[in-house]
Design an enzyme around this catalytic site. Structure first.
Site, PDB file in Angstrom:
ATOM      1  N   TYR A  61       0.856  -1.192   0.000  1.00  7.44           N
ATOM      2  CA  TYR A  61       0.000   0.000   0.000  1.00  7.44           C
ATOM      3  C   TYR A  61       0.884   1.230   0.000  1.00  7.44           C
ATOM      4  O   TYR A  61       1.871   1.298   0.747  1.00  7.44           O
ATOM      5  CB  TYR A  61      -0.889   0.034   1.249  1.00  7.44           C
ATOM      6  CG  TYR A  61      -2.341  -0.208   0.920  1.00  7.44           C
ATOM      7  CD1 TYR A  61      -2.995   0.625   0.010  1.00  7.44           C
ATOM      8  CD2 TYR A  61      -3.049  -1.252   1.489  1.00  7.44           C
ATOM      9  CE1 TYR A  61      -4.312   0.400  -0.322  1.00  7.44           C
ATOM     10  CE2 TYR A  61      -4.376  -1.477   1.162  1.00  7.44           C
ATOM     11  CZ  TYR A  61      -5.005  -0.646   0.244  1.00  7.44           C
ATOM     12  OH  TYR A  61      -6.308  -0.865  -0.084  1.00  7.44           O
ATOM     13  N   GLU A  63      -0.574   4.819  -0.470  1.00  7.68           N
ATOM     14  CA  GLU A  63      -1.381   6.021  -0.714  1.00  7.68           C
ATOM     15  C   GLU A  63      -0.524   7.246  -0.470  1.00  7.68           C
ATOM     16  O   GLU A  63       0.280   7.294   0.462  1.00  7.68           O
ATOM     17  CB  GLU A  63      -2.610   6.025   0.201  1.00  7.68           C
ATOM     18  CG  GLU A  63      -3.665   5.053  -0.305  1.00  7.68           C
ATOM     19  CD  GLU A  63      -4.830   4.888   0.644  1.00  7.68           C
ATOM     20  OE1 GLU A  63      -4.943   5.655   1.613  1.00  7.68           O
ATOM     21  OE2 GLU A  63      -5.635   3.956   0.410  1.00  7.68           O
ATOM     22  N   ASP A 208      -6.938  14.032 -24.420  1.00  4.31           N
ATOM     23  CA  ASP A 208      -6.799  12.599 -24.125  1.00  4.31           C
ATOM     24  C   ASP A 208      -6.047  11.996 -25.318  1.00  4.31           C
ATOM     25  O   ASP A 208      -6.623  11.789 -26.380  1.00  4.31           O
ATOM     26  CB  ASP A 208      -8.204  12.000 -23.978  1.00  4.31           C
ATOM     27  CG  ASP A 208      -8.183  10.492 -23.775  1.00  4.31           C
ATOM     28  OD1 ASP A 208      -7.130   9.874 -23.994  1.00  4.31           O
ATOM     29  OD2 ASP A 208      -9.246   9.941 -23.423  1.00  4.31           O
ATOM     30  N   THR A 234      -3.600   6.445 -21.805  1.00  5.14           N
ATOM     31  CA  THR A 234      -3.437   5.102 -21.275  1.00  5.14           C
ATOM     32  C   THR A 234      -1.994   4.707 -21.556  1.00  5.14           C
ATOM     33  O   THR A 234      -1.310   5.357 -22.350  1.00  5.14           O
ATOM     34  CB  THR A 234      -4.389   4.099 -21.957  1.00  5.14           C
ATOM     35  OG1 THR A 234      -4.273   4.266 -23.364  1.00  5.14           O
ATOM     36  CG2 THR A 234      -5.819   4.320 -21.525  1.00  5.14           C
ATOM     37  N   LYS A 237      -1.701   1.202 -25.093  1.00  9.71           N
ATOM     38  CA  LYS A 237      -2.053   1.176 -26.518  1.00  9.71           C
ATOM     39  C   LYS A 237      -0.758   1.295 -27.317  1.00  9.71           C
ATOM     40  O   LYS A 237       0.095   0.411 -27.238  1.00  9.71           O
ATOM     41  CB  LYS A 237      -3.064   2.283 -26.822  1.00  9.71           C
ATOM     42  CG  LYS A 237      -4.391   2.111 -26.079  1.00  9.71           C
ATOM     43  CD  LYS A 237      -5.436   3.085 -26.539  1.00  9.71           C
ATOM     44  CE  LYS A 237      -6.782   2.834 -25.895  1.00  9.71           C
ATOM     45  NZ  LYS A 237      -6.934   3.498 -24.596  1.00  9.71           N
ATOM     46  N   ARG A 243      -1.659  -2.181 -18.644  1.00 15.59           N
ATOM     47  CA  ARG A 243      -2.932  -1.456 -18.668  1.00 15.59           C
ATOM     48  C   ARG A 243      -2.931  -0.434 -17.539  1.00 15.59           C
ATOM     49  O   ARG A 243      -2.729  -0.793 -16.383  1.00 15.59           O
ATOM     50  CB  ARG A 243      -4.104  -2.423 -18.484  1.00 15.59           C
ATOM     51  CG  ARG A 243      -4.114  -3.566 -19.453  1.00 15.59           C
ATOM     52  CD  ARG A 243      -5.442  -4.265 -19.474  1.00 15.59           C
ATOM     53  NE  ARG A 243      -6.370  -3.492 -20.263  1.00 15.59           N
ATOM     54  CZ  ARG A 243      -6.358  -3.457 -21.602  1.00 15.59           C
ATOM     55  NH1 ARG A 243      -5.499  -4.156 -22.290  1.00 15.59           N
ATOM     56  NH2 ARG A 243      -7.227  -2.700 -22.252  1.00 15.59           N
TER      57      ARG A 243
END
Ligand code: DSN
Length: 442
Positions: A61, A63, A208, A234, A237, A243
């Site tokens: 973790y 954060e 985007d 992203t 691609k 991903r």
């Protein structure tokens, strides 16, 4: 089953622990190996990317941001995240700030909107029906539900954007954000002009660049930097990474533009973006995925990657030419990028039928609406075809000409089983000659 207490199980390979799941994973490996992947948004990652993603970083973790976490023990994941940040900024000159934590492109986009907009604010984005993305204001997506959306589209005669028309609309609508970018638009986007349109009406330009990020990184498509205020992508691609998503922005908006966004009164755009990602829309970042992003961003800075992006575009040109020569109609007449939108109605089928016919012979595409489509989106008149994945396999112009012919043969020869069998055999032969990099042999 006492999984947690059995030392044997802790070290057992997946194939032994869960053979049912492993069979599906092997099946997908075989599918990727033996089918021609022409889905424009897909690609094959290299082994090092998969390796990073499959590490024990998944256990952590973290954060917060490097050096400012809400958990102890983050010294090594901090290294991974800093590498991803540094490499992302180096890959896109002119970018001033990046957050590498978005779990996906849609989450990156959500963070972008929520950093500066309030519910009900007016936005302008490219219509989904004309090649835009769901998150650019579609009524079925949060962007369409939360904001007042005014969609722009391509021109009926040319099927390309008319920037004068976009500008006229922006002056009338006066959006707080102009959204640019597409998932099925084959032509170059003029980000400089879009910035001038947005800034001319006191709005933020949000780009985007998910589909074309790799082309931009290789200098083969104009960059949104330094024109856009916020840029998302992203990483899986054309960028050929795991991903996930990234969100870039200016360190801060210029004062005249910033004055239009009271939410930024006491903060910078960069801080607002970071806060929007976490705690705004996400919790713990996926540190194993961020590590894999770092690897992909390293690889994307290499000359070989640039060469691959060149070949991706060259291949798209050749494939488009081959399809056109055989009677398919290309939306906008062709492509400048890695993808093309093929109107299959001249071949006597719908997009849905074409997708199924091609799948049956081992060619994977997706049906896609074309601008001003008379068919419903789930039937569609077109297919979207892209060259990133086949280029990653090493295929070149000879194979593109062959594949163009095979696509039309499979559709036109739909009533002749022998044609389908011949195309399927050709698919198998090409796939055998071009193994998928990064995958073990099927
Ligand atoms: N779903 C992606 C695509 O296929 O283009 C966009 O996020």
């Amino acid at each position: 089953m006492t999984v947690t207490t059995s030392p044997g199980l802790a070290w057992a390979p997946l194939a032994e622990v869960d053979p049912e799941l492993w069979r599906a994973i092997e099946g997908e490996r075989d599918r990727q190996t033996w089918k021609l992947e022409l889905i424009a948004s897909e690609n094959y990652v290299f082994r090092a990317v998969m390796e990073a993603q499959g590490t024990w970083l998944t256990n952590k973790y973290a954060e917060g941001l490097p050096g400012k976490r809400y958990y102890g023990g983050c010294e090594f994941v901090d290294v991974a995240e800093r590498l991803a940040q540094e490499r992302a900024l180096a890959l896109f000159p002119g970018a001033e700030h990046v957050n590498v934590q978005p779990h996906s492109g849609a989450q990156a986009n959500m963070a972008a909107y929520l950093s500066v907009l309030d519910r009900g604010d007016r936005i302008m984005g490219l219509s989904l029906a004309h090649g835009g993305h769901l998150t650019h204001g579609s009524p079925v997506n949060f962007s369409g539900k939360w904001f007042e959306v005014h969609s722009y589209g391509v021109e009926p005669e040319t099927e390309v954007l008319d920037y004068d028309a976009v500008e006229r609309m922006a002056r009338e609508v006066r959006p707080r954000m102009l959204v640019a970018g597409a998932s099925a638009y084959p032509r170059t986007l003029d980000f400089e002009r879009l910035a001038s349109i947005a800034h001319g009406v006191g709005a933020i330009l949000f780009v985007d660049m998910a589909h074309i990020a790799g082309l931009i990184a290789a200098g083969l498509h104009p960059s949104p930097f330094p024109h856009a205020d916020i840029v998302t992508t992203t990483t899986h691609k054309t960028l050929r990474g795991p991903r996930g998503g990234l969100v870039f922005c200016r360190a801060d908006l210029p004062p005249d533009l910033k004055a239009n966004y009271p939410v930024l009164e006491k903060t910078t755009l960069a801080a607002a973006i970071d806060k929007s990602v976490f705690p705004g829309v996400q919790g713990g970042p996926l540190m194993h995925v961020i590590a894999a992003k770092a690897v992909a961003l390293l690889l994307a800075g290499m000359p070989e990657y640039r060469e691959d992006q060149h070949r991706t575009i060259d291949n798209a040109q050749v494939l488009a030419g081959a399809l056109r020569d055989r009677g398919a109609r290309l939306v906008s007449g062709g492509t400048d990028t890695h993808l093309m939108l093929v109107d299959v109605t001249p071949l006597g089928v719908t997009g849905r039928e074409a997708e199924a016919l091609l799948d049956a012979v081992g060619i994977t595409v997706n049906k896609n609406a074309i601008p001003f489509d008379r068919n419903k989106p789930n039937i569609a008149s077109g297919i979207r075809v892209g060259t990133p994945a086949v280029t990653t396999r090493g295929m070149g112009e000879t194979e593109m000409r062959q594949i163009g012919g095979m696509i039309v043969d499979a559709i036109e020869g739909r009533d002749d089983a022998a044609v389908g069998e011949r195309v399927a055999a050709d698919v198998h032969e090409i796939c055998a000659r071009f193994p998928v990099p990064g995958l073990p042999p099927a």
